[in-house]
Enzyme design. Structure first.
Site, PDB file in Angstrom:
ATOM      1  N   HIS A 126      30.193  18.767  14.635  1.00 35.05           N
ATOM      2  CA  HIS A 126      29.231  19.850  14.200  1.00 35.05           C
ATOM      3  C   HIS A 126      27.728  19.735  14.704  1.00 35.05           C
ATOM      4  CE1 HIS A 126      31.847  21.540  10.403  1.00 35.05           C
ATOM      5  NE2 HIS A 126      32.591  21.498  11.705  1.00 35.05           N
ATOM      6  N   ASP A 184      35.695  19.378  18.237  1.00 39.92           N
ATOM      7  CA  ASP A 184      36.008  20.390  17.304  1.00 39.92           C
ATOM      8  C   ASP A 184      35.984  21.861  17.646  1.00 39.92           C
ATOM      9  OD1 ASP A 184      36.420  21.531  14.625  1.00 39.92           O
ATOM     10  OD2 ASP A 184      34.706  20.794  13.938  1.00 39.92           O
ATOM     11  N   GLU A 224      37.783  29.596  12.131  1.00 37.58           N
ATOM     12  CA  GLU A 224      38.065  28.314  11.080  1.00 37.58           C
ATOM     13  C   GLU A 224      36.661  27.835  10.693  1.00 37.58           C
ATOM     14  OE1 GLU A 224      38.441  24.445   9.480  1.00 37.58           O
ATOM     15  OE2 GLU A 224      37.099  24.869  11.253  1.00 37.58           O
ATOM     16  N   GLU A 225      35.532  27.831  11.361  1.00 30.12           N
ATOM     17  CA  GLU A 225      34.525  27.316  10.991  1.00 30.12           C
ATOM     18  C   GLU A 225      33.615  27.755   9.967  1.00 30.12           C
ATOM     19  OE1 GLU A 225      33.849  24.258  11.529  1.00 30.12           O
ATOM     20  OE2 GLU A 225      34.526  23.689  13.515  1.00 30.12           O
ATOM     21  N   HIS A 285      41.693  25.397  16.301  1.00 28.11           N
ATOM     22  CA  HIS A 285      40.908  26.678  16.383  1.00 28.11           C
ATOM     23  C   HIS A 285      39.785  26.859  17.387  1.00 28.11           C
ATOM     24  CE1 HIS A 285      37.230  24.618  14.648  1.00 28.11           C
ATOM     25  NE2 HIS A 285      37.943  23.832  13.925  1.00 28.11           N
ATOM     26  N   ASP A 322      43.181  19.396  14.362  1.00 28.65           N
ATOM     27  CA  ASP A 322      41.632  19.735  14.075  1.00 28.65           C
ATOM     28  C   ASP A 322      41.084  18.499  13.496  1.00 28.65           C
ATOM     29  OD1 ASP A 322      39.290  21.009  13.811  1.00 28.65           O
ATOM     30  OD2 ASP A 322      39.977  21.945  11.996  1.00 28.65           O
TER      31      ASP A 322
HETATM   32 ZN   LIG Z   1      37.559  21.922  13.211  1.00 28.61          ZN
END
Ligand SMILES: [Zn+2]
Length: 462
Positions: A423, A291, A325-326, A279, A353
């Site tokens: 994140h 990520d 995606e997030e 993503h 991912d």
């Molecule tokens: Zn991800």
């Protein structure tokens, strides 16, 4: 003379070094290509350092769409195109602040708003705190939480070697904690960051108010693991301490964005599609290099390697860089929606991912026959220390795909360090190791190649 030159050119181009029938040799070639001439790391550097954080709806997300499209075009694929998708547009606003107010002692702690959260009042929110280990304990407290800030402090279990298991066992308090606490009259929630390490980085992530009305929404934020430890310890000595936090995030109208798609058209059964993807969006606190910048460039590298070797796939191999995606999963859902409209048939989907760390294997969603088949490839991967072929979640973007017979797999890298960055503001380019990233790309190319050559097992007709 001319003939010699032509032959030399052919050998140099790799055309003759690619043997259609020798899997062991070909896989070795994929790893060699990835480790000696990969573009993955250069692409990641641009995505991370020249573009940066790419939250859905942001200008950077659009820059990432433009950049990856142009890079895919430069590879000489058969098709490169964008697929429109409307995505949410949440913005953090100014940097959050938070304090533990213990009598006269005021201690600052690092927090960040969770994605989709509402703001506090402009002057912030101050209230007493109730600590819980999860949603079940919250429910037992009932209306004792009324007027208070609920502090979800269940840590990730360090006993699991596969850290995604610990994440899965905790993440409900981040995703649904605010919704559940609001129902009981809480005024805000603070959630321990999904991080096995004790440090000062708060980790954001998606949360949802579910079916609550807007009037019921309460602000929710993540606190760093060190901050969570401090708050918990201070609460033990002073259960009536207060917590203050202030955040100014908001949700703006949806924005038009895109999935980026490139294709090597199949030469035998082009109607059968094999997807490889990651993503393109990231959270807003950092570059999202792990990520999922890593998964994006690895997927691009898969088609680069195959194209560069002049590999003629039997099936259509499609690289898909999913948007959103997030905080919504709109890109994956849109891809499936369009695929259904076009009556497309997907036989395989592979997602990366889980970070760009040393690959260990694949997490597979398949019936017994196809699982056995992929596990049968194990010996071919063993020389590259890739040996874990287990049933498990393949990836959230490809989770939408529902073709009649489809095998799904997720690249499974070593997961020990993933949640140090996930994140958080330290998910930056320097968190990714070049060779580890490249090994992942080669591992993905190898599986795509093997399944393209052998096809998947079709379910027996009743
Ligand atoms: Zn991800």
């Amino acid at each position: 003379m001319k003939k010699t030159i032509l032959l030399t050119a052919l050998v140099l181009s790799g055309l003759t070094s690619f043997a259609q029938s020798n899997d062991e040799k070909n896989i070795k070639l994929f790893y060699k290509k990835a480790l000696t001439e990969s573009k993955a790391y250069t692409w990641l550097e641009y995505l991370s350092n020249d573009i940066g954080a790419r939250l859905s709806g942001s200008q950077n997300a659009q820059l990432a769409v433009n950049y990856t499209k142009s890079q895919l075009e430069s590879l000489g694929l058969d098709k490169v195109y964008l697929q429109e998708v409307m995505v949410p547009h949440w913005v953090r606003g100014e940097k959050e602040s938070a304090f533990i107010l213990n009598g006269k002692v005021k201690t600052a702690v690092p927090i960040c708003a969770l994605g989709g959260s509402v703001a506090t009042a402009k002057t912030g929110l101050t209230a007493e705190v109730i600590e819980v280990q999860g949603i079940k304990e919250l429910a037992e407290l009932g209306d004792k939480v009324k007027g208070k800030i609920v502090f979800f402090n269940r840590p990730m279990n360090p006993e699991n070697v596969e850290t995604f298991i610990s994440y899965g066992a905790c993440v409900d308090q981040r995703f649904a904690g605010a919704k559940e606490a609001a129902k009981l009259g809480a005024v805000g929630t603070i959630v321990r960051s999904m991080n096995l390490r004790l440090d000062d980085f708060p980790h954001t992530g998606a949360q949802s108010y579910g079916d609550l009305t807007k009037e019921q929404y309460i602000p929710t934020a993540a606190i760093s693991t060190n901050g969570a430890e401090l708050l918990s310890a201070t609460l033990k000595s002073n259960p009536s301490l207060k917590f203050y936090f202030k955040q100014s995030c908001e949700t703006l109208p949806d924005v038009l964005s895109y999935n980026v798609i490139g294709e090597l058209t199949g030469t035998v059964t082009p109607e059968n599609i094999m997807v490889v993807g990651g993503h393109l969006d990231s959270w807003d606190l950092a570059d999202g290099s792990q990520d999922d910048g890593a998964g994006v460039v690895q997927s691009m590298e898969v088609v680069r390697i195959l194209k560069n070797l002049n590999y003629k796939p039997k099936n259509t191999i499609r690289v898909v860089l999913f948007m959103n995606e997030e905080n919504g999963g709109k890109g994956g859902a849109k891809y499936e929606e369009v695929s259904k409209q076009k009556n497309e048939n997907h036989i395989f989907a592979l997602e990366s991912d889980s970070g760009g760390f040393s690959p260990r294997g694949f997490s597979i969603e398949a019936d017994d026959a196809n699982l056995k088949k992929i596990q049968g490839f194990r010996d071919l991967f063993e020389p590259y220390l890739v040996h874990s072929f287990t049933i498990g979640h393949a990836g959230s973007d490809i989770s939408h795909l529902t073709s009649k017979a489809i095998v799904k797999a997720g690249l499974k890298p070593d997961s020990q360090r993933y949640f140090d960055y996930h994140h958080a503001a330290n998910d930056k380019f320097d968190a990714v190791n070049k060779r580890e990233l490249e090994l992942g790309a080669a591992t993905m190319a190898s599986l795509v190649y093997l399944l393209d050559q052998t096809g998947i097992e079709m379910p027996k007709a009743n």
